[in-house]
Scaffold this active site. Structure first.
Site, PDB file in Angstrom:
ATOM      1  N   GLU A 215      16.102  74.288  12.744  1.00  7.34           N
ATOM      2  CA  GLU A 215      17.343  75.069  12.801  1.00  7.34           C
ATOM      3  C   GLU A 215      17.605  75.849  11.507  1.00  7.34           C
ATOM      4  OE1 GLU A 215      20.356  72.341  14.198  1.00  7.34           O
ATOM      5  OE2 GLU A 215      19.517  72.376  16.225  1.00  7.34           O
ATOM      6  N   GLU A 317      13.227  70.571  20.942  1.00  4.14           N
ATOM      7  CA  GLU A 317      14.371  69.648  20.890  1.00  4.14           C
ATOM      8  C   GLU A 317      15.379  69.978  21.970  1.00  4.14           C
ATOM      9  OE1 GLU A 317      16.224  68.907  17.023  1.00  4.14           O
ATOM     10  OE2 GLU A 317      18.140  68.700  18.046  1.00  4.14           O
TER      11      GLU A 317
END
Length: 494
Positions: A215, A317
């Site tokens: 991220e 994810e």
């Protein structure tokens, strides 16, 4: 002599005809709101006007890398609190041939939110050569879980690692959360990856690859993070990480760029794959699903594939986030009652992306949608969490396919576990996605031909009524029915 030649020819023709007349066997497994849990179905409701699902073996798409979940300190810590019998049961449920047979997995480098605390393998400030690098933090829980999973897995599995952040002393804000890696530490951070691979190899664990940064756009400054722009990540990979791994004899390790939500893929792949030099060390693109609870962003996935058609496109994810797990109530997982991070906090103009949703439906819809849009691997988040949805040092509670209560030594296999198994168990690494034509637009369908010749067809019925369809292959046609709110895997063998 002439007679013998004719006889041999007739035998060959007869043998070929017998080989092609072998009857296909279809085995149907279903998980449903009504209670099926990867249950084999042998009887089906008949329908005078079934829809059609036609397999097209001449259409071939991406090759599958695998399916699986993540080894986190939280999951590993919980397993160490369970009895040996229950710990073994969970690992077999995920990794054995009789279980979900996971083939692609992830873990974190340094701590993440699903760690017990903040930690780094490089705690000594200013240690540019990483002389004090140590993975001792992983040796109590994380590494034993991975090694025990390796023992259970007959075929083995790929493992890639992702950093959430470098140690604060390498960053401009000197914090665990947010900030950027200082350019003066780019080479140090590249060395970090190389040392990590060496340290894990010494423990008997081979790393398949890395995502460059989990991220890179940040997470709202909540837990461990480190920001990169597309240009900064590409600079780091092109001139530091890629060359370092290559120089250290680790050029075979895969590097996946980006590693966040699909809605922003375009700007990242445009930079990563701008030309031959920028794309040289990127082996693929990593993505997450958190941008929306219903949209799997097919256009973005198609764009990413077209930009780099010969590179990996892996979902790294996904989880039911911002929820405390519901314990031993399968029905909840099929109801549109779950909410995610964006339900309360998303900007008004994007709140429509985050309605309430049914977790089971979201998993099934997303995985099939990904497979039908060039994604070659799909990895869930934590394998095991407790009844609170942790442990998580930031109290960022989430749901895992398997929930445990260490105090009572109980295990709850949620419907999400069975839905993951519909893919991981039957679609194996090296399988090719093949073409499917379905006449019922309310059924989601994908199909893959495995290296051993078997074919797995996955059908998802999100509706509230049973559906009937005729599955047509190149050799046969068979009518099958699927329950309301259900997912099926149809395994075809010769």
């Amino acid at each position: 002599m002439k007679f013998n030649t004719i006889l041999s020819l007739l035998i060959l023709i007869s043998t070929f005809a017998c080989m092609n007349s072998k009857k296909e066997t279809l085995t149907v497994f279903e998980t449903s709101q009504s209670g099926n849990q990867l249950t084999e179905r042998t009887t089906f409701d008949s329908d005078a006007t079934p829809s059609t699902i036609q397999l097209n073996f001449d259409q071939k798409f991406q090759t599958i890398s695998g399916f699986g979940g993540a080894f986190t300190e939280a999951s590993a810590h919980l397993l160490n609190q369970m009895s040996l019998e229950k710990r073994t049961e969970i690992l077999e449920a995920y990794f054995s041939e009789n279980g979900a047979h996971y083939s692609l997995t992830r873990t974190h480098m340094n701590s993440c939110d699903f760690s017990l605390s903040n930690y780094s393998y490089t705690p000594v400030e200013g240690d540019k050569n990483l002389e004090h690098f140590s993975i001792d933090e992983d040796k109590q829980d994380l590494i034993p879980m991975i090694k025990d999973a390796m023992k259970v897995s007959k075929d083995g599995f790929k493992l890639f690692a992702s950093p959430w952040t470098a140690a604060p002393w390498m960053k401009d804000n000197k914090q665990w959360v947010g900030g950027k890696l200082l350019p003066e530490y780019y080479d140090t951070w590249a060395l970090f990856f190389s040392k990590y691979a060496d340290a894990y190899k010494q423990e008997g664990i081979d790393i398949w690859g890395f995502t460059v940064e989990n991220e890179p756009l940040g997470n709202g400054n909540n837990w461990e993070s480190m920001h990169f722009s597309p240009e900064e990540m590409t600079e780091f990979v092109q001139h530091h990480l890629g060359p370092k791994l290559e120089a250290d004899g680790k050029g075979h390790l895969k590097l996946l760029g980006y590693d966040q939500n699909r809605a922003d893929i375009k700007e990242w792949v445009d930079v990563m794959y701008k030309d031959e030099l920028t794309s040289k060390y990127f082996d693929g693109t990593a993505i997450h699903w958190y941008e929306s609870t219903y949209d799997f962003f097919p256009e973005a996935l198609q764009y990413a594939h077209q930009k780099a058609p010969h590179k990996y496109l892996i979902q790294t994810e996904a989880c039911v986030d911002s929820e405390v797990p519901v314990w031993k109530d399968d029905a909840w997982y099929w109801k549109k009652e779950a909410t995610d991070w964006g339900y309360d906090w998303r900007e008004e103009e994007k709140k429509y992306l985050h309605p309430k949703y049914a977790p089971s439906n979201r998993y099934a819809r997303d995985i099939i949608g990904c497979l039908n849009n060039w994604v070659d691997g799909w990895v869930d988040w934590n394998m095991v969490l407790d009844r609170q949805g942790g442990p998580n040092w930031f109290k960022n509670w989430c749901v895992a396919p398997i929930i445990v209560d260490p105090e009572t030594d109980e295990i709850y296999y949620t419907p999400l576990y069975y839905i993951m198994a519909h893919f991981s168990k039957f679609i194996r690494p090296g399988a090719e996605i093949i073409g499917v034509d379905a006449t019922d637009i309310d059924l989601m369908v994908t199909a893959a031909q495995n290296p051993n010749g078997t074919v797995a067809v996955v059908v998802f019925n999100e509706g509230m009524e049973h559906k009937s369809f005729t599955l047509k292959t190149s050799k046969s046609a068979q009518q099958i029915s699927i329950s309301p709110q259900a997912i099926q895997t149809i395994l075809i063998t010769n």
